[in-house]
Design a protein around this motif. Structure first.
Motif, PDB file in Angstrom:
ATOM      1  N   TRP A  34       0.804  -1.218   0.000  1.00  0.00           N
ATOM      2  CA  TRP A  34       0.000   0.000   0.000  1.00  0.00           C
ATOM      3  C   TRP A  34       0.841   1.275   0.000  1.00  0.00           C
ATOM      4  N   VAL A  35       2.033   1.244   0.583  1.00  0.00           N
ATOM      5  CA  VAL A  35       2.829   2.463   0.709  1.00  0.00           C
ATOM      6  C   VAL A  35       3.063   3.158  -0.635  1.00  0.00           C
ATOM      7  N   PRO A  36       3.540   2.469  -1.670  1.00  0.00           N
ATOM      8  CA  PRO A  36       3.740   3.166  -2.949  1.00  0.00           C
ATOM      9  C   PRO A  36       2.446   3.660  -3.574  1.00  0.00           C
ATOM     10  N   ARG A  37       1.353   2.965  -3.315  1.00  0.00           N
ATOM     11  CA  ARG A  37       0.058   3.434  -3.836  1.00  0.00           C
ATOM     12  C   ARG A  37      -0.351   4.738  -3.158  1.00  0.00           C
ATOM     13  N   LEU A  38      -0.195   4.791  -1.838  1.00  0.00           N
ATOM     14  CA  LEU A  38      -0.524   6.016  -1.109  1.00  0.00           C
ATOM     15  C   LEU A  38       0.379   7.170  -1.545  1.00  0.00           C
ATOM     16  N   ALA A  39       1.640   6.857  -1.838  1.00  0.00           N
ATOM     17  CA  ALA A  39       2.605   7.890  -2.228  1.00  0.00           C
ATOM     18  C   ALA A  39       2.209   8.578  -3.521  1.00  0.00           C
ATOM     19  N   GLY A  40       1.531   7.872  -4.403  1.00  0.00           N
ATOM     20  CA  GLY A  40       1.148   8.458  -5.681  1.00  0.00           C
ATOM     21  C   GLY A  40      -0.208   9.128  -5.681  1.00  0.00           C
ATOM     22  N   MET A  41      -0.892   9.134  -4.538  1.00  0.00           N
ATOM     23  CA  MET A  41      -2.241   9.705  -4.453  1.00  0.00           C
ATOM     24  C   MET A  41      -2.224  11.114  -3.886  1.00  0.00           C
ATOM     25  N   THR A  42      -3.208  11.896  -4.266  1.00  0.00           N
ATOM     26  CA  THR A  42      -3.449  13.182  -3.624  1.00  0.00           C
ATOM     27  C   THR A  42      -4.228  12.951  -2.334  1.00  0.00           C
ATOM     28  N   THR A  43      -4.311  13.979  -1.513  1.00  0.00           N
ATOM     29  CA  THR A  43      -5.091  13.869  -0.281  1.00  0.00           C
ATOM     30  C   THR A  43      -6.540  13.530  -0.583  1.00  0.00           C
ATOM     31  N   ALA A  44      -7.095  14.147  -1.606  1.00  0.00           N
ATOM     32  CA  ALA A  44      -8.493  13.899  -1.968  1.00  0.00           C
ATOM     33  C   ALA A  44      -8.704  12.445  -2.386  1.00  0.00           C
ATOM     34  N   GLN A  45      -7.748  11.898  -3.106  1.00  0.00           N
ATOM     35  CA  GLN A  45      -7.861  10.500  -3.524  1.00  0.00           C
ATOM     36  C   GLN A  45      -7.764   9.552  -2.347  1.00  0.00           C
ATOM     37  N   ARG A  46      -6.883   9.852  -1.392  1.00  0.00           N
ATOM     38  CA  ARG A  46      -6.782   8.994  -0.205  1.00  0.00           C
ATOM     39  C   ARG A  46      -8.072   9.037   0.609  1.00  0.00           C
ATOM     40  N   ALA A  47      -8.696  10.204   0.645  1.00  0.00           N
ATOM     41  CA  ALA A  47      -9.924  10.353   1.432  1.00  0.00           C
ATOM     42  C   ALA A  47     -11.062   9.498   0.892  1.00  0.00           C
ATOM     43  N   GLU A  48     -10.947   9.039  -0.342  1.00  0.00           N
ATOM     44  CA  GLU A  48     -11.980   8.195  -0.932  1.00  0.00           C
ATOM     45  C   GLU A  48     -11.755   6.716  -0.652  1.00  0.00           C
ATOM     46  N   LEU A  49     -10.636   6.376  -0.026  1.00  0.00           N
ATOM     47  CA  LEU A  49     -10.335   4.981   0.279  1.00  0.00           C
ATOM     48  C   LEU A  49     -11.182   4.489   1.454  1.00  0.00           C
ATOM     49  N   PRO A  50     -11.470   3.199   1.504  1.00  0.00           N
ATOM     50  CA  PRO A  50     -12.300   2.673   2.600  1.00  0.00           C
ATOM     51  C   PRO A  50     -11.647   2.868   3.960  1.00  0.00           C
ATOM     52  N   GLY A  51     -12.413   3.432   4.891  1.00  0.00           N
ATOM     53  CA  GLY A  51     -11.941   3.606   6.256  1.00  0.00           C
ATOM     54  C   GLY A  51     -11.077   4.812   6.504  1.00  0.00           C
ATOM     55  N   VAL A  52     -10.792   5.620   5.454  1.00  0.00           N
ATOM     56  CA  VAL A  52      -9.920   6.788   5.611  1.00  0.00           C
ATOM     57  C   VAL A  52     -10.779   8.046   5.737  1.00  0.00           C
ATOM     58  N   SER A  53     -10.633   8.754   6.849  1.00  0.00           N
ATOM     59  CA  SER A  53     -11.404   9.971   7.056  1.00  0.00           C
ATOM     60  C   SER A  53     -10.759  11.136   6.320  1.00  0.00           C
ATOM     61  N   GLU A  54     -11.563  12.102   5.946  1.00  0.00           N
ATOM     62  CA  GLU A  54     -11.055  13.272   5.221  1.00  0.00           C
ATOM     63  C   GLU A  54     -10.009  14.010   6.046  1.00  0.00           C
ATOM     64  N   GLY A  55     -10.221  14.106   7.351  1.00  0.00           N
ATOM     65  CA  GLY A  55      -9.296  14.837   8.203  1.00  0.00           C
ATOM     66  C   GLY A  55      -7.944  14.157   8.372  1.00  0.00           C
ATOM     67  N   ARG A  56      -7.895  12.839   8.164  1.00  0.00           N
ATOM     68  CA  ARG A  56      -6.655  12.083   8.352  1.00  0.00           C
ATOM     69  C   ARG A  56      -5.958  11.735   7.034  1.00  0.00           C
TER      70      ARG A  56
END
Length: 298
Positions: A231-253
């Motif tokens: 998951w680490v390299p996938r997260l590295a290539g995402m914007t904050t907005a894209q991460r916020a759309e992942l399951p279990g990830v809150s917008e604030g975090r």
């Protein structure tokens, strides 16, 4: 800021009755001198007022207010604490890093019980990483490192998505900091059970396929290093907005999830952990349990 209201008395597990949260991100609001800026102090005073009102509304009889690394390590900590007390009447108890680690360890020990054997407990907060190890309720050793997800995001990963070289530099920094502590723990032998607390670890476990929070506290949730490393390299290539759309990830975090993942990955790798279990209880429960331990049973 998190107000946790519990129904608690000696000899019983604290039962959550209400939760009130507000995003502060104080670790990301420090100025160049390491002080919490005026906006951050205003926010802190405001959310303490909110928490007091929520506590009153829920009929709370006693409040145990405490602050952790973001306030503890601010260069103007004394002024911040004085203003909070002056404007709200609340005297925040500032926990040391070692106290954070010990209290979180206590919560994990009580949750898993004696049968868990020697515990290694990892906790990633906004400002620091706590690591504790032991056989009893008091850990044999406990450390706090300035490797919180919020702090590292603000200081090392300004881009969105972050620059790859910045990510590599942060990875080196994280691993160098953790590596200095490994010897202190290894002399006690291998742990029987490795557990992690904190929102960061819970979100990473959810990404790796763990059960949703709606399935309850008593469902076992694991995080495998193999899954985290994927998951680490996938997260590295995402914007904050894209991460916020992942399951279990809150917008604030979402913004600080990559830094948290790098810390989690580094800790699991350097301590030789292939799999860990998520503990629902953490620092807040540790504070409550320690308070209950000191109450006189009538």
């Amino acid at each position: 800021m998190h107000l946790l209201v519990v129904d608690a008395h000696p000899g019983a597990r604290p039962l959550p009755a209400h939760s009130h949260k507000a995003e502060l991100r104080l670790a990301q609001l420090l100025d160049d001198s390491g002080a919490i800026g005026p906006d951050g102090v205003d926010k802190l005073v405001g959310v303490v007022h909110e928490a007091l009102q929520a506590a009153e509304d829920k009929g709370v009889e006693e409040v145990l207010p405490f602050a952790t690394s973001a306030v503890r390590e601010a260069s103007n900590a004394d002024d911040v604490l004085a203003r909070v007390k002056s404007e709200t009447g609340v005297e925040l108890q500032v926990l040391t890093g070692a106290e954070e680690a010990r209290l979180t360890f206590l919560a994990a020990r009580r949750w898993f019980g004696w049968s868990a054997g020697k515990l290694l407990v990892l906790d990633i907060g906004g400002g620091s990483l706590e690591i504790a190890y032991g056989m009893d309720e008091e850990p044999d050793t406990a450390v706090s490192l300035p490797l919180g997800a919020g702090r590292l995001t603000a200081g090392w990963l300004p881009g969105d998505p972050p620059d790859p070289e910045a990510i590599r530099a942060l990875r080196r920094h994280v691993r160098a900091q953790i590596a200095r502590t490994v010897g202190e723990f290894s002399r006690f032998g291998a742990p029987d059970h490795v557990v992690a607390t904190s929102k960061t670890f819970k979100q990473l476990a959810r990404l790796a396929g763990a059960a949703r929070s709606t399935e309850g506290l008593y469902v076992q949730r694991d995080l495998k290093r193999e899954s985290l490393e994927a998951w680490v390299p996938r997260l590295a290539g995402m914007t904050t907005a894209q991460r916020a759309e992942l399951p279990g990830v809150s917008e604030g975090r979402a913004g600080q999830l990559l830094a948290g993942a790098l810390v989690a990955e580094g800790a699991m790798d350097l301590f030789g952990v292939e799999r860990l279990e998520i503990c629902p209880w953490a620092l807040r429960e540790g504070v409550i349990l320690r308070k209950l331990d000191h109450l006189t049973v009538g």
